[in-house]
Design an enzyme around this catalytic site. Sequence first.
Site, PDB file in Angstrom:
ATOM      1  N   GLY A 174     -19.295  38.022 -51.530  1.00 56.89           N
ATOM      2  CA  GLY A 174     -17.866  38.000 -51.257  1.00 56.89           C
ATOM      3  C   GLY A 174     -17.424  36.845 -50.382  1.00 56.89           C
ATOM      4  O   GLY A 174     -16.229  36.617 -50.225  1.00 56.89           O
ATOM      5  N   HIS A 175     -18.345  36.089 -49.811  1.00 58.84           N
ATOM      6  CA  HIS A 175     -17.987  35.006 -48.873  1.00 58.84           C
ATOM      7  C   HIS A 175     -18.719  33.731 -49.238  1.00 58.84           C
ATOM      8  O   HIS A 175     -19.668  33.353 -48.570  1.00 58.84           O
ATOM      9  CB  HIS A 175     -18.355  35.414 -47.444  1.00 58.84           C
ATOM     10  CG  HIS A 175     -17.676  34.608 -46.384  1.00 58.84           C
ATOM     11  ND1 HIS A 175     -18.240  33.501 -45.800  1.00 58.84           N
ATOM     12  CD2 HIS A 175     -16.474  34.757 -45.795  1.00 58.84           C
ATOM     13  CE1 HIS A 175     -17.430  33.015 -44.883  1.00 58.84           C
ATOM     14  NE2 HIS A 175     -16.354  33.761 -44.851  1.00 58.84           N
ATOM     15  N   PHE A 176     -18.405  33.009 -50.083  1.00 59.23           N
ATOM     16  CA  PHE A 176     -17.438  33.134 -51.161  1.00 59.23           C
ATOM     17  C   PHE A 176     -18.239  33.033 -52.448  1.00 59.23           C
ATOM     18  O   PHE A 176     -19.132  32.201 -52.507  1.00 59.23           O
ATOM     19  CB  PHE A 176     -16.404  32.009 -51.079  1.00 59.23           C
ATOM     20  CG  PHE A 176     -15.633  32.031 -49.771  1.00 59.23           C
ATOM     21  CD1 PHE A 176     -14.553  32.879 -49.598  1.00 59.23           C
ATOM     22  CD2 PHE A 176     -16.004  31.215 -48.722  1.00 59.23           C
ATOM     23  CE1 PHE A 176     -13.831  32.875 -48.404  1.00 59.23           C
ATOM     24  CE2 PHE A 176     -15.299  31.217 -47.518  1.00 59.23           C
ATOM     25  CZ  PHE A 176     -14.212  32.044 -47.360  1.00 59.23           C
ATOM     26  N   VAL A 216     -20.928  30.706 -48.081  1.00 60.20           N
ATOM     27  CA  VAL A 216     -20.987  30.145 -46.733  1.00 60.20           C
ATOM     28  C   VAL A 216     -21.278  31.291 -45.766  1.00 60.20           C
ATOM     29  O   VAL A 216     -20.674  32.359 -45.859  1.00 60.20           O
ATOM     30  CB  VAL A 216     -19.634  29.481 -46.353  1.00 60.20           C
ATOM     31  CG1 VAL A 216     -19.658  28.981 -44.926  1.00 60.20           C
ATOM     32  CG2 VAL A 216     -19.302  28.348 -47.304  1.00 60.20           C
TER      33      VAL A 216
END
Length: 157
Positions: free
Chosen positions: A59-61, A66
Amino acid sequence: MQTESAFPAVEPPFGRDLIESILPHRDPFLWVSRVVACDPGASIVAELDVDESLALFQGHFPAHPVLPGVIIMEALAQAASISILLGRSSQGAIGFLTGIDGAKFRRQVVPGDVLRLEATIVKSSSRLCVAETTALVNGEVCATATQKYVLAAPERA
């Protein structure tokens, strides 16, 4: 006069087994892979292997993974806590992060990186500790901050 340590004999470098005997953190929130050097109560150099399989990268990203800055700050706090707890022979104590001053993020940390975690303890009273911290990848500074921690005895944690 040297006091007897509450910890097993600890001589860097050491890995997760000894780290888990010092810190109360466990997966999925243990952010120190190994300790490279440590002057108990004064300074530490540790590392975090940034594993591409970490669920947070979903989810990041998804298109540009990252490591979040808050995780970098937490990793630095955990590393500093190892030094502090070893210096005090405070087995079972918990260091609570109470402040982050002057945090700067200068380089992204991505899957596959080895994040070097450096902390120098600049103040250490009976409950409050302050550390100057730096995170690096391949010698490049990723993040810096002054961090503050309050220590809680095991029975009060």
